[in-house]
Design an enzyme around this catalytic site. Structure first.
Site, PDB file in Angstrom:
ATOM      1  N   HIS A   1       7.098  -0.272  -5.955  1.00 57.25           N
ATOM      2  CA  HIS A   1       7.901  -1.418  -6.378  1.00 57.25           C
ATOM      3  C   HIS A   1       7.098  -2.328  -7.321  1.00 57.25           C
ATOM      4  O   HIS A   1       7.588  -2.769  -8.345  1.00 57.25           O
ATOM      5  CB  HIS A   1       8.333  -2.191  -5.134  1.00 57.25           C
ATOM      6  CG  HIS A   1       7.219  -2.494  -4.173  1.00 57.25           C
ATOM      7  ND1 HIS A   1       6.357  -1.519  -3.713  1.00 57.25           N
ATOM      8  CD2 HIS A   1       6.796  -3.655  -3.605  1.00 57.25           C
ATOM      9  CE1 HIS A   1       5.466  -2.068  -2.899  1.00 57.25           C
ATOM     10  NE2 HIS A   1       5.704  -3.362  -2.820  1.00 57.25           N
TER      11      HIS A   1
ATOM     12  N   PHE B   1      -1.883  -1.537   2.114  1.00 56.61           N
ATOM     13  CA  PHE B   1      -1.855  -2.659   3.046  1.00 56.61           C
ATOM     14  C   PHE B   1      -0.442  -2.788   3.613  1.00 56.61           C
ATOM     15  O   PHE B   1       0.448  -2.004   3.281  1.00 56.61           O
ATOM     16  CB  PHE B   1      -2.285  -3.958   2.341  1.00 56.61           C
ATOM     17  CG  PHE B   1      -1.327  -4.431   1.275  1.00 56.61           C
ATOM     18  CD1 PHE B   1      -1.356  -3.881   0.011  1.00 56.61           C
ATOM     19  CD2 PHE B   1      -0.386  -5.420   1.543  1.00 56.61           C
ATOM     20  CE1 PHE B   1      -0.471  -4.303  -0.973  1.00 56.61           C
ATOM     21  CE2 PHE B   1       0.494  -5.857   0.566  1.00 56.61           C
ATOM     22  CZ  PHE B   1       0.459  -5.292  -0.691  1.00 56.61           C
TER      23      PHE B   1
ATOM     24  N   ASN C   1      -4.022 -12.044  -1.708  1.00 52.10           N
ATOM     25  CA  ASN C   1      -3.983 -10.635  -1.316  1.00 52.10           C
ATOM     26  C   ASN C   1      -4.749  -9.796  -2.350  1.00 52.10           C
ATOM     27  O   ASN C   1      -4.289  -9.584  -3.461  1.00 52.10           O
ATOM     28  CB  ASN C   1      -2.507 -10.204  -1.233  1.00 52.10           C
ATOM     29  CG  ASN C   1      -2.331  -8.778  -0.770  1.00 52.10           C
ATOM     30  OD1 ASN C   1      -3.149  -7.918  -1.077  1.00 52.10           O
ATOM     31  ND2 ASN C   1      -1.268  -8.525  -0.050  1.00 52.10           N
TER      32      ASN C   1
ATOM     33  N   ASP D   1       6.023 -11.746  -5.464  1.00 54.44           N
ATOM     34  CA  ASP D   1       6.502 -11.891  -4.100  1.00 54.44           C
ATOM     35  C   ASP D   1       7.228 -10.607  -3.771  1.00 54.44           C
ATOM     36  O   ASP D   1       8.015 -10.094  -4.570  1.00 54.44           O
ATOM     37  CB  ASP D   1       7.404 -13.112  -3.912  1.00 54.44           C
ATOM     38  CG  ASP D   1       7.471 -13.495  -2.446  1.00 54.44           C
ATOM     39  OD1 ASP D   1       6.423 -13.887  -1.887  1.00 54.44           O
ATOM     40  OD2 ASP D   1       8.550 -13.378  -1.831  1.00 54.44           O
ATOM     41  N   SER D   2       6.931 -10.085  -2.617  1.00 54.62           N
ATOM     42  CA  SER D   2       7.440  -8.759  -2.317  1.00 54.62           C
ATOM     43  C   SER D   2       7.669  -8.603  -0.829  1.00 54.62           C
ATOM     44  O   SER D   2       7.261  -9.445  -0.035  1.00 54.62           O
ATOM     45  CB  SER D   2       6.425  -7.712  -2.803  1.00 54.62           C
ATOM     46  OG  SER D   2       5.120  -8.107  -2.437  1.00 54.62           O
TER      47      SER D   2
HETATM   48  P1  ITT Z   1       0.469 -13.625  -1.515  1.00 56.64           P
HETATM   49  O1  ITT Z   1       1.691 -14.381  -1.071  1.00 56.64           O
HETATM   50  O2  ITT Z   1      -0.774 -14.427  -1.364  1.00 56.64           O
HETATM   51  O3  ITT Z   1       0.636 -12.980  -2.850  1.00 56.64           O
HETATM   52  P2  ITT Z   1       1.158 -11.833   0.630  1.00 56.64           P
HETATM   53  O4  ITT Z   1       0.559 -10.577   1.171  1.00 56.64           O
HETATM   54  O5  ITT Z   1       1.450 -12.939   1.595  1.00 56.64           O
HETATM   55  O6  ITT Z   1       0.230 -12.359  -0.545  1.00 56.64           O
HETATM   56  P3  ITT Z   1       3.972 -11.832   0.087  1.00 56.64           P
HETATM   57  O7  ITT Z   1       4.161 -13.251   0.488  1.00 56.64           O
HETATM   58  O8  ITT Z   1       4.633 -11.349  -1.178  1.00 56.64           O
HETATM   59  O9  ITT Z   1       2.457 -11.454  -0.133  1.00 56.64           O
HETATM   60  O10 ITT Z   1       4.377 -10.947   1.322  1.00 56.64           O
HETATM   61  C1  ITT Z   1       4.436  -9.636   1.100  1.00 56.64           C
HETATM   62  C2  ITT Z   1       4.403  -8.910   2.427  1.00 56.64           C
HETATM   63  O11 ITT Z   1       5.288  -7.802   2.275  1.00 56.64           O
HETATM   64  C3  ITT Z   1       3.015  -8.355   2.674  1.00 56.64           C
HETATM   65  O12 ITT Z   1       2.236  -9.182   3.506  1.00 56.64           O
HETATM   66  C4  ITT Z   1       3.344  -7.014   3.289  1.00 56.64           C
HETATM   67  O13 ITT Z   1       3.581  -7.181   4.660  1.00 56.64           O
HETATM   68  C5  ITT Z   1       4.653  -6.617   2.594  1.00 56.64           C
HETATM   69  N1  ITT Z   1       4.373  -5.871   1.351  1.00 56.64           N
HETATM   70  C6  ITT Z   1       4.548  -6.295   0.064  1.00 56.64           C
HETATM   71  N2  ITT Z   1       4.136  -5.357  -0.798  1.00 56.64           N
HETATM   72  C7  ITT Z   1       3.674  -4.348  -0.054  1.00 56.64           C
HETATM   73  C8  ITT Z   1       3.087  -3.109  -0.368  1.00 56.64           C
HETATM   74  O14 ITT Z   1       2.852  -2.726  -1.613  1.00 56.64           O
HETATM   75  N3  ITT Z   1       2.745  -2.312   0.641  1.00 56.64           N
HETATM   76  C9  ITT Z   1       2.942  -2.675   1.910  1.00 56.64           C
HETATM   77  N4  ITT Z   1       3.453  -3.831   2.293  1.00 56.64           N
HETATM   78  C10 ITT Z   1       3.841  -4.675   1.317  1.00 56.64           C
END
Ligand code: ITT
Length: 215
Positions: free
Chosen positions: A200, A171, A28, A88-89
């Protein structure tokens, strides 16, 4: 080891003075930008795993954000032999008993786009009234250092889910997330600097910074 001790030694060879490379275990790009901006003080070079070659994304089988962040960080540490940092978020919506939570990325299905996830969220909330649309973003960051020790940090950001997307930045669920801290704006209406100041991930990165400065 203080954050900048690897680069602070004067008079060494060029190699000794090179910044410490830390791989960011993510695909990401937005996360990488946010992490670089907030951790610039370290003097470290944050390289996206996807820029180092193949990044076979590990399966996020954990039941918590911390477990999944650890899975990603350890996978990158093992693959590249560098210190590794992972976030992870996700979004926790009170009226949905904390969903989508750790499933935030795949809420609308295994290949879901951000727009599809947002559409599913709006559908799930239906005509839930504004006062019951409270939600928060949560981020857990795991840094695995050169000596394989770990630093774990967490941050949250409170807000409310709107009725339609608004804003062009960020995003994921940003366009639906109305901030408690800056009423009248969604997360997608903030620049990276503004987002980091209240998000966050910004909070988790600041907690990480405090831990690094203490160590
Ligand atoms: P990586 O695992 O490769 O780091 P990812 O986007 O899949 O990238 P996560 O598995 O942590 O990341 O999933 C996080 C999801 O939660 C992400 O795809 C968004 O849908 C949401 N999310 C997390 N942080 C966010 C943010 O700052 N703003 C908006 N949505 C967020």
């Amino acid at each position: 080891m203080s954050p900048s001790s690897e680069v602070a030694d004067g008079g060494g060879t060029a190699q000794e003075q090179a910044p410490l490379r830390v791989v960011v275990a993510t695909s990401n790009r937005h996360k990488v930008e946010e992490i670089r901006a907030e951790l610039a003080f370290t003097g470290w070079e944050f390289v996206a795993a996807t820029d180092l070659g193949e990044w076979p994304e590990p399966e996020e089988t954990g039941e918590t954000f911390e477990a999944n962040a650890r899975i990603k960080a350890l996978a990158a540490r093992q693959l590249y032999g560098l210190p590794a940092l992972a976030d992870d978020s996700g979004l926790e919506v009170d009226a949905l008993d904390g969903e989508p939570g750790v499933n935030s990325r795949y809420y609308a299905g295994p290949c879901a786009t951000d727009a599809e996830n947002n559409a599913r969220l709006l559908l799930a909330l239906g005509d839930t009234p504004r006062v019951r649309r409270e939600a928060r973003f949560r981020s857990v960051i795991v840094l695995v250092r050169e000596d394989d020790s770990e630093v774990v940090a967490e941050g949250v950001c409170e807000g409310r889910i709107g009725n339609e997307p608004r804003g062009e930045h960020g995003f994921g669920y940003d366009p639906l997330f109305w901030l408690a801290a800056t009423p009248g704006r969604t997360m997608a209406e903030l620049s990276i600097a503004e987002k980091n100041a209240i998000s966050h991930r910004g909070a988790a990165l600041r907690a990480l910074r405090e831990s690094l400065e203490r160590s």
